[in-house]
Design an enzyme around this catalytic site. Structure first.
Site, PDB file in Angstrom:
ATOM      1  N   GLU A 258       0.838  -1.197   0.000  1.00 48.37           N
ATOM      2  CA  GLU A 258       0.000   0.000   0.000  1.00 48.37           C
ATOM      3  C   GLU A 258       0.873   1.247   0.000  1.00 48.37           C
ATOM      4  OE1 GLU A 258      -2.729  -0.239   3.267  1.00 48.37           O
ATOM      5  OE2 GLU A 258      -3.766  -2.007   2.464  1.00 48.37           O
ATOM      6  N   HIS A 281      -8.018   1.295   1.856  1.00 46.36           N
ATOM      7  CA  HIS A 281      -7.866   0.931   3.267  1.00 46.36           C
ATOM      8  C   HIS A 281      -8.641   1.901   4.171  1.00 46.36           C
ATOM      9  CE1 HIS A 281      -4.946  -1.330   6.156  1.00 46.36           C
ATOM     10  NE2 HIS A 281      -6.134  -1.156   6.721  1.00 46.36           N
TER      11      HIS A 281
END
Length: 315
Positions: A258, A281
């Site tokens: 990420e 997220h």
């Protein structure tokens, strides 16, 4: 005493710690190992979320550190045993964002069942596609929950209230809520579920636990959801099964790699697929959840320094 808070932790945490006499520095992004090694000397309390990793090298450099607050559910980003050996307590927020994650997953299920990602994309492109093809109610469908902890059980209750049948699988001995049925194996769950939603933790043994074999065993035209940990799932295998039509749609909020900061580039093998929802997220990123997490974890850090309270410490 100094507190360093990373990754856009809610300002209520700053307020709480400043009232307790701490000098607080708030930063918007995560720090690399080298940056942590350079910046942690002199820091008494460290607040992080999921993108900051606390390694043995970081702990060795943080000679003034007394406690770490994970302003999230997961703690696998911290060397818990190493922190304990050095007398550094670690706290998290196991309950504060549960509702936010569950509501997002319910939204995923409805959106995928109605194929809303495709509908809204066509509308933005100026195409009027009024059709019921491939669109279904979730009432009467079977939700398979993998991991029946705090989030899994609340998801179970809400899904059942919406008319879904619920089955679950967990390696721990969990009490079934409502009319939910415990499955004896993951394979049994995959064969029966119309929707599979993962809610297990990030312990190393779970790495890559959902891949080609598991996707192949899922019910044809079922839906897949991962709002737990990115490294649990082989996304290349998932893409293959979506492209073949075996899996009708998927929604993911977490990814193996990420971006570190807001606005950084993101890449995934799941980009560009029909009926696939990708979110950055944000499962626990509601104002309500972030405020509650900020208040709860900063309170645990404060109480540890004031009175040595280790209630709900994970190490």
């Amino acid at each position: 005493m100094k507190a360093l808070l990373l990754e856009n932790i809610h300002p209520v945490a700053v307020e709480n710690l400043e009232k307790a006499g701490f000098e607080v520095e708030l930063r918007s992004k995560s720090l690399s190992e080298d940056e942590l090694v350079a910046d942690l000397p002199g820091v008494t309390l460290l607040g992080i979320r999921s993108n900051t990793h606390i390694t043995p090298r970081v702990l060795d450099a943080a000679t003034d550190l007394k406690a770490i607050g994970c302003f999230c559910i997961g703690t696998n980003q911290v060397d818990l045993a190493g922190a304990a050996e050095r007398g550094v307590a670690v706290f998290n927020a196991p309950y504060s964002n549960t509702r936010s994650v569950v509501e997002l997953v319910i939204g995923y299920i409805i959106s995928l069942a109605r194929r809303l990602p495709e509908k809204t994309e066509k509308m933005h492109a100026g195409v009027w596609d009024k059709s019921a093809k491939g669109s279904h109610e979730i009432r009467g469908r079977t939700l398979g929950i993998v991991g029946y902890g705090n989030i899994g059980t609340q998801l179970s209750n809400i899904a059942e209230a919406l008319g879904m049948y619920v089955i679950f699988y967990d390696i721990a001995d969990r009490l079934a809520h409502g009319n939910a049925r415990r499955m004896k194996s993951l394979d049994a769950l995959l064969e029966e579920a119309d929707v599979v939603s993962i809610h297990i933790d990030g312990r190393p043994g779970n790495l890559g636990m959902f891949g080609e074999e598991q996707f192949a065993k899922m019910k044809p035209r079922s839906l897949f959801i991962n709002a737990a940990r990115g490294f649990l799932v082989d996304n290349d295998a998932l893409r293959k099964h979506i492209e073949s039509g075996h899996i009708a749609g998927a929604a993911l909020d977490v990814f193996p790699i990420e971006p570190k900061a807001q606005g950084d580039a993101f890449e995934s093998p799941l980009q560009g697929l029909d009926n696939v929802i990708l979110t950055p997220h944000v499962g626990g990123s509601t104002q309500e959840a972030q405020e509650e997490i900020g208040w709860f974890v900063s309170g645990k850090l404060r109480d540890f320094i004031r009175a040595g309270s280790t209630a709900l410490s994970v190490n």
